[in-house]
Design an enzyme around this catalytic site. Structure first.
Site, PDB file in Angstrom:
ATOM      1  CB  SER A 242      33.781  42.070  37.588  1.00  0.00           C
ATOM      2  OG  SER A 242      32.686  42.840  37.645  1.00  0.00           O
ATOM      3  CE  LYS A 243      37.804  43.778  44.594  1.00  0.00           C
ATOM      4  NZ  LYS A 243      37.668  42.962  45.504  1.00  0.00           N
TER       5      LYS A 243
END
Length: 467
Positions: A242-243
């Site tokens: 994820s980010k």
């Protein structure tokens, strides 16, 4: 009878940037089709009109182009095919494989709450499933598929093996909403069938969807595709990528300067293997790639491995192709394009720049001596290397370069002779020479720089430090 042509597809939703997991799925589909002389198709699943944007569609097309994943024909818009999706729902309705359900959201909610209170399954069973059409009210309805109530559904998966799901766990999923628009679950199946997709290779977060989508294939009497549900990509910490793990969008990797060939190689190795092979070409990947080689466990993204492979691909790359990709990288980062003179210098110097550069920014850093202009701006380390003794020796070397043969052997011999005359080693003179020619402590070898710069520029730069 000839074997059926392999047809694979990638079907991203244009609701944001193109995720690196989507890129890996696209790569697997591309390799599988291309390695078998098949077709690889692109479908944009843009039925979510609220969230789909033209910018996100453009990002998908750019990401595919940068990765070098060419697809056959035009990209297909799922939204453009809504009439066809509805047509199939009505065909299932006419065949008694689906039914009209008039239950309101409130009724469904009340059913679920009562089931929860009694500790029963909250899987909704519509009272309209077997209702006599004569009892249908003149009211809005959804179209639901008739799922089997008993027995089992087996997904024969090329990665996960046989996955068995009890039919009592399958709901009568909605095919058409009350406004007549098709659901994603229906659209996917109709599009895959109409596009002739033979192999559905996608993330294992779709595994449960397969059992429900198989009901539509069965209802229409369509042949099932071969399923291969591949594990997701995890970050280095073992959690879903994820980010917070840094770059997750394909465009970010291009802007960080990773070459596309290295990216393809790394993504292919992310969850798939061929013996102990780490570094390989596209042609080898196409020849070797097969579904049983995909592991069942999530793959972990490792930037060190990515950089290592990218470095090998830069080193092995064709000089002209590397320069072309380097210019695309410069454009993607919004930097100034190379001048004609810089481009010529890069062409001459690529042979010595590409060794040991893992990314394009590293390659550009090594190319500083080509891209800079006189007078050379020197960093602190380079300045220190040019003490008065070194400057004195270089000022003796400079006129001798005027008539030297301009090849590596002659230049090495000349510099070694000047060093020896001053009772020092060739290596001791390399630092000051590097500082004069590049203004940096890190650069290719001084003799490579002299060969790339040419006689006039080399002498001009050495003359400058005496001035």
């Amino acid at each position: 009878m000839s074997e059926q042509q392999v047809v694979t597809r990638i079907a991203p939703s244009p609701t944001g940037y193109m995720h690196i997991g989507t890129a890996r799925t696209a790569l697997f589909n591309w390799l599988y089709a291309r390695g078998r002389g098949g077709k690889f198709l692109l479908r944009i699943e843009d039925t979510d009109r609220e969230r789909s944007t033209p910018e996100a569609t453009e990002a998908i097309l750019r990401g595919m182009e940068w990765l070098g994943l060419d697809y056959d024909g035009e990209a297909v818009s799922q939204f453009a095919r809504v009439d066809r999706h509805a047509e199939v729902a009505h065909a299932l309705l006419a065949a008694g494989k689906a039914y009209k359900c008039f239950a309101s959201q409130d009724e469904i909610q009340a059913f679920r709450e009562a089931a929860r209170a009694e500790g029963k399954s909250t899987l909704y069973r519509s009272p309209w499933r077997d209702a006599d059409p004569a009892s249908h009210p003149d009211a809005p309805y959804v179209v639901r598929i008739k799922a089997p109530l008993d027995g089992e559904t087996v997904i024969r998966d090329q990665v996960q093996g046989d996955v068995t799901i009890r039919n009592s766990e399958l709901d009568d999923m909605i095919l058409l909403r009350s406004d007549g628009t098709p659901t994603y679950m229906l659209a996917v199946v109709v599009d895959d069938h109409d596009m002739g997709v033979t192999h559905v290779i996608r993330g294992d977060d779709h595994l449960n969807n397969a059992a429900r989508q198989m009901l539509i294939y069965a209802g229409m009497g369509w042949p099932l595709p071969v399923y291969a549900h591949i594990p997701l990509i995890f970050g280095p910490d073992g959690k879903k990528l994820s980010k917070r793990h840094g770059a997750t969008g394909v465009a970010e990797y291009q802007q960080m300067g990773y070459p596309a060939a290295g990216m393809r190689n790394y993504l292919a190795r992310l969850g798939w293997s061929h013996g102990d092979d780490e570094f390989f070409t596209d042609a080898q990947a196409m020849e070797w790639f097969d579904l049983p080689g995909i592991g069942r466990s999530p793959a972990r993204f490792d930037f060190k491995k990515l950089e290592n492979l990218c470095g090998q691909h830069i080193a092995a790359g064709d000089d002209a192709a590397l320069l072309h990709e380097l210019e695309a990288f410069i454009a993607a980062t919004g930097e100034n394009a190379l001048t004609g003179e810089q481009r010529d210098g890069m062409s001459r110097g690529m042979y010595c720049l590409k060794e040991r550069a893992k990314t394009f920014p590293e390659l550009l850093e090594k190319a500083h001596f080509i891209l800079t202009k006189r007078p050379i701006d020197r960093d602190e380390k380079a300045d220190k290397a040019l003490d008065s003794v070194s400057r004195g020796i270089l000022s003796e070397l400079t006129p001798q370069l005027q008539n030297a043969s301009w090849d590596r052997e002659s230049l090495e011999g000349l510099v070694a002779a000047v060093a020896e005359a001053h009772d020092t080693k060739l290596g001791k003179l390399a630092g000051p020479l590097r500082a004069a020619l590049a203004g940096r402590a890190v650069s290719p070898s001084v003799f490579d720089m002299m060969l790339v710069l040419g006689r006039d520029e080399t002498i001009a730069r050495l003359t400058d430090i005496g001035a």
